[in-house]
Write a protein that holds these residues in place. Sequence first.
Motif, short mmCIF file in Angstrom:
data_model
loop_
_atom_site.label_atom_id
_atom_site.label_comp_id
_atom_site.label_asym_id
_atom_site.label_seq_id
_atom_site.Cartn_x
_atom_site.Cartn_y
_atom_site.Cartn_z
N ARG A 169 0.83 -1.20 0.00
CA ARG A 169 0.00 0.00 0.00
C ARG A 169 0.86 1.25 0.00
NH1 ARG A 169 -3.65 -1.41 5.06
NH2 ARG A 169 -1.59 -2.17 5.67
N HIS A 170 2.01 1.19 0.66
CA HIS A 170 2.93 2.33 0.66
C HIS A 170 3.44 2.60 -0.76
CE1 HIS A 170 6.22 5.00 1.75
NE2 HIS A 170 7.04 4.22 1.07
N ILE A 171 3.78 1.52 -1.49
CA ILE A 171 4.29 1.67 -2.86
C ILE A 171 3.19 2.23 -3.77
CG2 ILE A 171 5.15 0.43 -4.87
CD1 ILE A 171 6.71 -1.35 -3.04
N TYR A 172 1.97 1.69 -3.63
CA TYR A 172 0.86 2.21 -4.43
C TYR A 172 0.65 3.71 -4.16
CZ TYR A 172 -0.80 -2.25 -6.29
OH TYR A 172 -0.92 -3.43 -6.98
N ARG A 173 0.77 4.06 -2.87
CA ARG A 173 0.59 5.46 -2.49
C ARG A 173 1.67 6.34 -3.14
NH1 ARG A 173 -0.80 4.10 2.65
NH2 ARG A 173 1.36 4.26 3.35
N ARG A 174 2.92 5.84 -3.11
CA ARG A 174 4.03 6.59 -3.69
C ARG A 174 3.86 6.73 -5.21
NH1 ARG A 174 6.95 10.78 -3.82
NH2 ARG A 174 8.99 10.54 -4.82
N ILE A 175 3.39 5.66 -5.85
CA ILE A 175 3.14 5.72 -7.30
C ILE A 175 2.11 6.79 -7.62
CG2 ILE A 175 2.05 4.46 -9.21
CD1 ILE A 175 3.55 1.95 -8.26
N ASP A 176 1.04 6.85 -6.84
CA ASP A 176 0.01 7.87 -7.05
C ASP A 176 0.58 9.27 -6.86
OD1 ASP A 176 -1.89 5.97 -7.62
OD2 ASP A 176 -2.73 5.90 -5.59
N GLU A 177 1.44 9.43 -5.83
CA GLU A 177 2.06 10.74 -5.58
C GLU A 177 2.92 11.17 -6.77
OE1 GLU A 177 4.36 10.32 -2.07
OE2 GLU A 177 2.63 10.11 -0.73
N ILE A 178 3.73 10.21 -7.27
CA ILE A 178 4.63 10.53 -8.39
C ILE A 178 3.81 10.90 -9.63
CG2 ILE A 178 6.34 9.58 -10.00
CD1 ILE A 178 7.35 7.84 -7.68
N LYS A 179 2.76 10.14 -9.90
CA LYS A 179 1.94 10.43 -11.08
C LYS A 179 1.31 11.81 -10.98
CE LYS A 179 0.89 5.73 -12.62
NZ LYS A 179 -0.14 4.69 -12.78
N ALA A 180 0.89 12.18 -9.77
CA ALA A 180 0.30 13.51 -9.57
C ALA A 180 1.34 14.60 -9.83
CB ALA A 180 -0.27 13.62 -8.16
N GLN A 181 2.56 14.38 -9.33
CA GLN A 181 3.63 15.37 -9.53
C GLN A 181 4.02 15.46 -11.00
OE1 GLN A 181 6.96 15.51 -6.62
NE2 GLN A 181 5.85 13.92 -5.51
#
Length: 421
Positions: A169-181
């Motif tokens: 879940r942490h990795i999925y969260r980080r992926i979403d953050e990166i995509k947003a940035q």
Amino acid sequence: MRERQTNEREKVILVGCQLPHVDDERFFYSMEELKSLAHTANGDVVMVVTQKRETIHPATYIGKGKVEELSRLVEQFAPDVVIFNDELSPSQNRNLSRQLEARIIDRTQLILDIFAQRARSKEGKLQVELAQLEYLLPRLSGQGTELSRLGGGIGTRGPGETKLETDRRHIYRRIDEIKAQLKLVAEHRERYRERRKKNHVFQISLVGYTNAGKSTLFNRLTDADSFEENLLFATLDPLTRKLTLPSGYTTLLTDTVGFIQDLPTTLVAAFRSTLEEVKEADLILHIVDSSNPDYYHHEKTVYELLDELDVSSIPIVTVYNKRDMIHPDFVPGAQTPSVTISALDPNDLQQLRQFIEKIVIDLMDCYYVFIPSFEGKLLAQLKAETILRDLHYNEQSGMYECKGYILPSHPLNGQLRKYQN
């Protein structure tokens, strides 16, 4: 890959599997390229292991006997890492890690690692991290002890250092953050592109196989300071600089990331916004290394990736580089207009500028107008934004006779129609 503090190169064993549809020459060049990739990642290749098979072994990539041979070689040479010339499945990586006392990575991880080294901009770093995390996700489950050797080195830069027990879940969260940035960065890039379009500047993109000499050419043509070295992927982040043609006409030249065979799909997707620069070009310069014996397949790889980007409507010209080291079997095969040069020869660079200007003129419309002397602003624009070939002042009429070339889409066309002869 992380360089050790002593800058000591890591010992590497390369492993490749040749399938029936790949001929000997093609396979040789593929393994040579893997060796170059390893060198770029600060690796020292101590042994190359190859095998011919009808199909890839589903469990271990190579056959059982070859794995045993590889195990003995690992004991003998004590390499830091064993690199496979294909993308390994999660189960293949697990099985090989159980049987070999060395870190196991594949071609994709190696390329991702090099990209992690080369990224300089915020966008580049985010794109690499996104690709690494998406590669890592399916390889998390069931890998508890096998990859405990991930202590640093080739294949472990950036998110590759993440402990394998990290919560998905942490990795999925980080992926979403990166995509947003990345979305925000892409929007900023798009606004910048729109501004360039409004300025009606002719845009040229350099594309080509990695290490074809794009950055060297970019630097020589624009007096820029893009990183250049005889390494694969020396440039990762796109750079744009002014290129002035012999007539004085100013264009924008963009240096892009090098292409490569079997570029990981995660990287193609991650770098799509960067490669969008190519889609905005008015002209694409395809740089080919004429000294490389595998130049034909390099050309083919680039065209396949350009097809993926859907840039078929943009004119492409081919620049065969490294004329001073040309391969004895080299034969220009481009279906597009082409020129053969050395980026290190000033005369060749001038010839290339003239070649580019001729292509640019072919994409323009010719104009012949008489401009009143009070239209000083229009005259200045013709000098700056078109290729003005002839400017003559007629004292009797008080008019400037102007001949030159202009982009069909340039808004000045409307004003020029008023002054056509």
